[in-house]
Design a protein around this motif. Structure first.
Motif, PDB file in Angstrom:
ATOM      1  N   CYS A 309      11.345  25.671  18.368  1.00 44.95           N
ATOM      2  CA  CYS A 309      10.997  25.529  16.957  1.00 44.95           C
ATOM      3  C   CYS A 309      12.033  26.245  16.096  1.00 44.95           C
ATOM      4  CB  CYS A 309       9.604  26.110  16.704  1.00 44.95           C
ATOM      5  SG  CYS A 309       9.180  26.169  14.962  1.00 44.95           S
ATOM      6  N   CYS A 312       9.884  29.294  13.979  1.00 43.42           N
ATOM      7  CA  CYS A 312       9.361  30.505  14.616  1.00 43.42           C
ATOM      8  C   CYS A 312      10.023  30.821  15.952  1.00 43.42           C
ATOM      9  CB  CYS A 312       7.845  30.404  14.781  1.00 43.42           C
ATOM     10  SG  CYS A 312       7.343  29.269  16.097  1.00 43.42           S
ATOM     11  N   CYS A 328       5.631  21.995  16.213  1.00 47.31           N
ATOM     12  CA  CYS A 328       5.487  23.269  16.914  1.00 47.31           C
ATOM     13  C   CYS A 328       4.025  23.575  17.216  1.00 47.31           C
ATOM     14  CB  CYS A 328       6.105  24.382  16.077  1.00 47.31           C
ATOM     15  SG  CYS A 328       5.951  26.002  16.838  1.00 47.31           S
ATOM     16  N   CYS A 331       3.395  27.436  15.416  1.00 48.72           N
ATOM     17  CA  CYS A 331       3.296  27.667  13.968  1.00 48.72           C
ATOM     18  C   CYS A 331       2.993  26.398  13.176  1.00 48.72           C
ATOM     19  CB  CYS A 331       4.565  28.324  13.435  1.00 48.72           C
ATOM     20  SG  CYS A 331       5.947  27.178  13.234  1.00 48.72           S
ATOM     21  N   HIS A 333       4.999  23.968  12.436  1.00 47.67           N
ATOM     22  CA  HIS A 333       6.163  23.371  11.775  1.00 47.67           C
ATOM     23  C   HIS A 333       6.434  21.993  12.367  1.00 47.67           C
ATOM     24  CE1 HIS A 333      10.183  22.730  10.245  1.00 47.67           C
ATOM     25  NE2 HIS A 333      10.677  22.710  11.467  1.00 47.67           N
TER      26      HIS A 333
HETATM   27 ZN   LIG Z   1       7.145  27.190  15.265  1.00 45.83          ZN
END
Ligand SMILES: [Zn+2]
Length: 360
Positions: A309, A312, A328, A331, A333
């Motif tokens: 990712c 993060c 992700c 997190c 994303h």
């Molecule tokens: Zn992430």
């Protein structure tokens, strides 16, 4: 930087016959020189010249310079080892230098020495090859292949001083689009991707048919596809290098060895799509265009660039929802998979000392 320009000659049938006879005579001369070299254990060009020059000129009707080229060819062939006597194929390639070959770009012709003196022969080549030819220097190989005549010309391209860079443009090759950079720009576009898909489908269809006529079509298609691929790769690499130069950034790409294993393509369709494109060619175009413009190329470790990712740093296979989408699991994303990878590649490059290292 030495590069090779390939051009196709368009001789008349009579000229083609002359080229063939010239090549045959030169290779037959090489066999005789090689025999002498072998029997007398004389392998240095200078010594071989003493032993065979006058004789082979007379026996084969070669020009002075062509005789010299033949002696050099034989001497070179023994450089690897002197354990076996070398023999030469009747139509093996022959190196011409500027005394027996001249290019005239304005008229797209070459003046080339044959057994019946110099012949002026038209040639054809792509725009890129023509550009290279302006830097032609040294030898060119005359090659006969698939019933056609080619010259492979050595060109010496000046390299630019490396530009000052503080940042890198990360580049992902082939996850979804042919090339996507860390700014999110894709360099292939719908039309090219559509055409690429069209070629693939058409190939698959024709392969299934398998008739003689289908095979003929396939061969024709393959030539067209290769030209399309080459033109596209030239266009894409040109734009990327121009962008990097303009924005004073190095180009970051993955180390070649990683490409195929990283792009874990699913299903025969996807796999064909990837093996169907020459990323090696694109990389080499990128490398030399970058070198010419003084743009550094940084190679980064390809491991995990597609599954880590960007936000993060969490790395897990499950982050790749599909071929095209990165999401992700830690997190949340989410981004196009190629953009996420290109950004990882960029940061991997920025976090290492910027050393110019062109890929092989
Ligand atoms: Zn992430």
């Amino acid at each position: 930087m030495k590069l090779t320009a390939a051009i196709k000659l368009l001789p008349t049938p009579e000229q083609a016959e002359l080229l063939r006879r010239t090549l045959e005579a030169a290779n037959a001369a090489c066999d005789v020189i090689s025999q002498t070299a072998w029997e007398t254990k004389t392998f240095r060009q200078f010594d071989l010249h003493e032993l065979s020059y006058t004789h082979i000129r007379a026996a084969f009707g070669l020009s002075a310079q062509l005789a010299v080229r033949c002696i050099a060819k034989v001497s070179d062939s023994y450089k690897l080892d002197k354990q076996t006597q070398r023999t030469f194929k009747p139509l093996g390639a022959l190196a011409y230098d500027n005394r027996i070959l001249r290019y005239t770009l304005a008229t797209s012709t070459v003046s080339i020495w044959t057994l019946q003196g110099r012949q002026t022969i038209p040639f054809v080549c792509g725009e890129h090859q023509r550009e290279l030819l302006q830097h032609q220097k040294g030898e060119s190989d005359l090659v006969f292949g698939n019933g056609e005549w080619f010259l492979f010309a050595t060109c010496d391209i000046e390299e630019a001083e490396p530009i000052e860079t503080r940042d890198a443009l990360g580049l992902d090759l082939g996850i979804v689009n042919i090339a996507t950079d860390s700014d999110g720009e894709s360099f292939s576009g719908d039309q090219i991707e559509k055409k690429r898909q069209w070629y693939l489908n058409r190939r698959t269809q024709l392969q299934k048919v398998g008739t003689k006529s289908a095979k003929r079509h396939l061969k024709k298609l393959s030539g067209r596809q290769q030209r399309f691929q080459k033109d596209t790769n030239h266009g894409i690499s040109k734009r990327i290098v121009a962008k990097a130069e303009h924005t004073k950034r190095a180009i970051a790409i993955e180390d070649l060895k990683g490409i195929r294993e990283r792009v874990r393509v699913k299903g025969p369709q996807q796999r064909a799509r990837h093996s169907n494109w020459s990323f090696g060619q694109l990389r080499s175009f990128l490398a030399y265009k970058a070198q010419r413009m003084g743009v550094p190329v940084v190679l980064v470790d390809p491991r995990n660039t597609s599954r880590t990712c960007r936000v993060c740093g969490h790395c897990e296979k499950a982050n790749r929802k599909s071929q095209a989408l990165f999401c992700c699991v830690s997190c949340g994303h989410s981004a196009p998979a190629d953009l996420n990878a290109a950004q990882n590649i960029k940061w991997a490059a920025v976090n290492q000392p910027l050393v110019s290292a062109p890929p092989e």
